[in-house]
Scaffold this active site. Sequence first.
Site, PDB file in Angstrom:
ATOM      1  N   HIS A 257     -35.235   9.898  68.347  1.00 33.15           N
ATOM      2  CA  HIS A 257     -35.972   8.647  68.526  1.00 33.15           C
ATOM      3  C   HIS A 257     -37.229   8.633  67.665  1.00 33.15           C
ATOM      4  O   HIS A 257     -37.717   9.670  67.203  1.00 33.15           O
ATOM      5  CB  HIS A 257     -36.339   8.420  70.001  1.00 33.15           C
ATOM      6  CG  HIS A 257     -37.310   9.418  70.563  1.00 33.15           C
ATOM      7  ND1 HIS A 257     -38.673   9.322  70.406  1.00 33.15           N
ATOM      8  CD2 HIS A 257     -37.104  10.551  71.292  1.00 33.15           C
ATOM      9  CE1 HIS A 257     -39.276  10.321  71.011  1.00 33.15           C
ATOM     10  NE2 HIS A 257     -38.343  11.094  71.553  1.00 33.15           N
TER      11      HIS A 257
ATOM     12  N   CYS B 146     -36.660  16.346  72.809  1.00 35.07           N
ATOM     13  CA  CYS B 146     -35.996  15.406  71.903  1.00 35.07           C
ATOM     14  C   CYS B 146     -36.294  15.772  70.451  1.00 35.07           C
ATOM     15  O   CYS B 146     -37.099  16.648  70.160  1.00 35.07           O
ATOM     16  CB  CYS B 146     -36.460  13.980  72.184  1.00 35.07           C
ATOM     17  SG  CYS B 146     -35.820  13.284  73.730  1.00 35.07           S
TER      18      CYS B 146
END
Length: 414
Positions: free
Chosen positions: A100, A114
């Site tokens: 992301h 992440c």
Amino acid sequence: MLKFLHVACLLSATTLASQSLAGDGGSLQIYVSKAEQSLTVYDGDQVVATSHVSTGKPGHSTPSGIFSILEKQRYHESNLYSSAPMPWMQRLTWSGVALHESNSVPNYPASHGCVRLPRAFAKALYQMTERGAHVIITDEPVTPAPVRHATLFQPRRAIDEGQLLSDAELRPSTIEAGRRPVQVAMVEKEATSPVQSADVFADIPPVRILITRRGQRETLMDVQAMLTELGFDAGPVDGYLGRQTISAIDGYKRWKGLETRGEILSPEFLTRIYASAGKGAPPLGQIMVRQKFKPVFEAAVSIADPQKPLGTHFIEATHVDMLAGSAEWRGVTLENHLSSQTMKRLGIEAPVAAELTPTLAETLDRISIPDAVRRKIEPMLGEGSSITISDAGVGPETGDGTDFITVTREVPRG
């Protein structure tokens, strides 16, 4: 079957090769190196994009392994970390790992697990990919290389009832399907009817294949089926060791004069029941197939020298040509540490110090896939189909709505 995607902007921190002439999204491979904090996008052997990234910091490390994009959202908020914004989110696990955009992408691990991407690159990558695109996360960087081996699948056209493909005279042609030409096979039977049928092979969804060692579940499913065939009702073939299955096993053991106490699926019991069912020695390997994030089928395969580790390998098919019966495969071997307890459970002998992780070619040499299984898989072989080979089997991240997810363990350093 490539389509061209032109990404509008280039970043100083990002390289997009040749105006980002990328593939069809589903056949792209994304490689993330935690050691280099970098991301590389491949379309076959062509690098089409690179960027720096920021992976998980100590205590929140990003898992290494073989993943695929499960979900895409232009804007998402974290369910774990105070609704933190995650624009251009591409989910890799349902447990919370994703690619992301972030405003903070330093050249060192800084996330909660992440893979953070620079803003413009996150948007560009989102536009390049489709659900199902593979993401390979490693410690040290790896580069996919061409693989040619007889064990690998090659696409074949499904045979219609009433006519063998070898009986039909095929000629290549194209038709217009939407905005792009699609390769077809035109079958001519008689001069009075030049075109009898046309099979369109475009857009076959890729299959995901896992080749691993058989576990107790697969063995028990075999046992349940064989017991019922032999007249001992073991109930549904579900791999669950319930009361009815145990009763059927005990009944068979009494019939053969075997001890009913002790280990339920003892080696002696397995040898005897496979022989009773006329199936030879118990198989040691399993092949599992998924498509569109759903299980399709699974079957037994043979693994030679089972005391040796298979290693962990990933191979993906590109340039799949159903008419020519050809596909190009590119693969990598990943480091994956197995604990001594895991090796003992799997029957793997600890390698001596001079031995290295088996190469992909060495592992493929040891795997034998029945022709009936090949005939089932090869007509399904679409662009971007992949094979994962691993000792460890189906991991806990693999479940409903996923491809096969293989999480690898870092090799201890001396």
